[in-house]
Design a protein around this motif. Structure first.
Motif, mmCIF file in Angstrom:
data_model
loop_
_atom_site.group_PDB
_atom_site.id
_atom_site.type_symbol
_atom_site.label_atom_id
_atom_site.label_comp_id
_atom_site.label_asym_id
_atom_site.label_seq_id
_atom_site.Cartn_x
_atom_site.Cartn_y
_atom_site.Cartn_z
ATOM 1 N N UNK A 28 -50.861 41.691 -5.315
ATOM 2 C CA UNK A 28 -49.760 42.214 -6.153
ATOM 3 C C UNK A 28 -48.218 41.801 -6.096
ATOM 4 N N UNK A 29 -47.917 41.989 -4.769
ATOM 5 C CA UNK A 29 -46.537 41.723 -4.528
ATOM 6 C C UNK A 29 -45.969 40.480 -4.604
ATOM 7 N N UNK A 30 -46.910 39.312 -4.248
ATOM 8 C CA UNK A 30 -46.395 37.957 -4.336
ATOM 9 C C UNK A 30 -46.667 37.364 -5.779
ATOM 10 N N UNK A 31 -47.625 38.064 -6.468
ATOM 11 C CA UNK A 31 -48.045 37.185 -7.662
ATOM 12 C C UNK A 31 -47.973 38.139 -9.009
ATOM 13 N N UNK A 32 -48.004 39.182 -8.908
ATOM 14 C CA UNK A 32 -47.919 40.162 -10.062
ATOM 15 C C UNK A 32 -46.662 40.881 -10.412
ATOM 16 N N UNK A 33 -46.297 41.689 -9.427
ATOM 17 C CA UNK A 33 -45.184 42.655 -9.383
ATOM 18 C C UNK A 33 -43.978 41.700 -9.880
ATOM 19 N N UNK A 34 -43.176 42.113 -10.796
ATOM 20 C CA UNK A 34 -41.987 41.347 -11.440
ATOM 21 C C UNK A 34 -42.260 40.350 -12.309
ATOM 22 N N UNK A 35 -43.561 40.420 -12.803
ATOM 23 C CA UNK A 35 -43.941 39.332 -13.989
ATOM 24 C C UNK A 35 -44.403 40.197 -15.125
ATOM 25 N N UNK A 36 -44.087 39.351 -16.305
ATOM 26 C CA UNK A 36 -44.573 40.143 -17.539
ATOM 27 C C UNK A 36 -45.282 38.938 -18.373
ATOM 28 N N UNK A 37 -46.095 39.471 -19.298
ATOM 29 C CA UNK A 37 -46.722 38.820 -20.234
ATOM 30 C C UNK A 37 -45.764 38.254 -21.353
ATOM 31 N N UNK A 38 -46.385 37.276 -22.094
ATOM 32 C CA UNK A 38 -45.680 36.468 -23.059
ATOM 33 C C UNK A 38 -45.051 35.233 -22.800
ATOM 34 N N UNK A 39 -44.189 34.545 -23.691
ATOM 35 C CA UNK A 39 -43.632 33.222 -23.362
ATOM 36 C C UNK A 39 -42.466 33.172 -22.375
ATOM 37 N N UNK A 40 -42.473 32.093 -21.582
ATOM 38 C CA UNK A 40 -41.355 32.058 -20.607
ATOM 39 C C UNK A 40 -39.923 31.533 -21.618
ATOM 40 N N UNK A 41 -38.701 31.683 -20.885
ATOM 41 C CA UNK A 41 -37.457 31.481 -21.489
ATOM 42 C C UNK A 41 -37.509 30.090 -22.355
ATOM 43 N N UNK A 42 -37.906 29.211 -21.914
ATOM 44 C CA UNK A 42 -37.901 27.735 -22.556
ATOM 45 C C UNK A 42 -38.893 27.861 -23.621
ATOM 46 N N UNK A 43 -40.045 28.289 -23.660
ATOM 47 C CA UNK A 43 -40.865 28.487 -24.573
ATOM 48 C C UNK A 43 -40.368 29.291 -25.776
ATOM 49 N N UNK A 44 -39.797 30.401 -25.445
ATOM 50 C CA UNK A 44 -39.206 31.293 -26.291
ATOM 51 C C UNK A 44 -38.169 30.467 -27.186
ATOM 52 N N UNK A 45 -37.514 29.943 -26.396
ATOM 53 C CA UNK A 45 -36.101 28.955 -27.330
ATOM 54 C C UNK A 45 -36.802 28.037 -28.219
ATOM 55 N N UNK A 46 -37.825 27.313 -27.647
ATOM 56 C CA UNK A 46 -38.593 26.224 -28.413
ATOM 57 C C UNK A 46 -39.196 26.864 -29.813
ATOM 58 N N UNK A 47 -39.994 27.802 -29.559
ATOM 59 C CA UNK A 47 -40.612 28.443 -30.523
ATOM 60 C C UNK A 47 -39.479 29.342 -31.504
ATOM 61 N N UNK A 48 -38.453 29.641 -31.290
ATOM 62 C CA UNK A 48 -37.718 30.442 -32.171
ATOM 63 C C UNK A 48 -37.569 31.949 -32.021
ATOM 64 N N UNK A 49 -38.284 32.339 -30.843
ATOM 65 C CA UNK A 49 -38.116 33.721 -30.611
ATOM 66 C C UNK A 49 -36.837 34.227 -29.837
ATOM 67 N N UNK A 50 -36.289 33.290 -29.428
ATOM 68 C CA UNK A 50 -34.880 33.520 -28.872
ATOM 69 C C UNK A 50 -34.152 32.501 -29.361
ATOM 70 N N UNK A 51 -32.837 33.128 -30.008
ATOM 71 C CA UNK A 51 -31.671 31.984 -30.608
ATOM 72 C C UNK A 51 -30.503 32.421 -29.826
ATOM 73 N N UNK A 52 -29.438 31.573 -30.063
ATOM 74 C CA UNK A 52 -27.946 31.960 -29.591
ATOM 75 C C UNK A 52 -27.594 33.200 -30.038
#
Length: 177
Positions: A28-52
């Motif tokens: 839990x401490x090494x692999x799970x805590x501090x992570x969330x579901x969903x696309x990472x930042x670059x994936x979100x940029x490429x898909x348009x979920x994050x824009x400037x």
């Protein structure tokens, strides 16, 4: 004191339960805590979920050598070099990061040239990026480990590489205090 076979069995079961709990806690401490579901930042940029337009600021943070922040309180204790709020600079940075390729770029004994964290603030949420520039005798590459939304754990990050990154570094270093 000699234990009966029933007591010995109970003791062994308790030890196994304790060991399983300890192993689960480490995972839990090494692999799970501090992570969330969903696309990472670059994936979100490429898909348009994050824009400037959705990015309100980018904090440029300097970690101590060999240190990784796992929690928000650890991250907040680090030195903030600058906060980028200029939309033109943000747009240029995001455009460059969209061209990042997943995976590692092979180098022969590279040395670390630059290391910084970027906290990309997006209207109430954030993305954390661990940015490192590596250089060997023949090449230089910018590696970017990116997390999912509101996640800090570097163990859950995805690695991307940029070969043509001079504009990214000049934008980040130009904003330093």
């Amino acid at each position: 004191m000699v234990l009966s076979p029933a007591q010995n069995r109970l003791l062994n079961i308790a030890a196994l339960i304790f060991a399983a709990f300890g192993l689960a806690w480490i995972v839990y401490l090494q692999a799970i805590r501090g992570t969330t579901a969903g696309p990472d930042f670059v994936q979100a940029l490429k898909s348009g979920k994050v824009t400037a337009d959705s990015v309100t600021s980018i904090e440029v943070v300097e970690p101590p050598p060999g240190y990784s922040a796992f929690t928000a309180s650890e991250y907040e204790r680090l030195t903030c070099l600058a906060t980028i709020t200029d939309q033109t600079a943000i747009s240029h940075l995001l455009t460059n990061l969209q061209s990042a390729r997943p995976g590692r770029y092979s180098q022969n004994h590279p040395s670390l040239q630059t290391h910084m964290y970027l906290k990309v603030n997006c209207q109430g949420d954030y993305f954390c990026l661990n940015v490192e520039e590596y250089q060997d005798a023949r090449s230089a590459v910018l590696t970017v480990e990116v997390n999912t939304r509101n996640a800090l754990n570097p163990n859950g990050a995805t690695l991307y590489c940029l070969r043509n990154y001079s504009e990214v570094l000049s934008l980040l270093q130009q904003k330093e205090k």
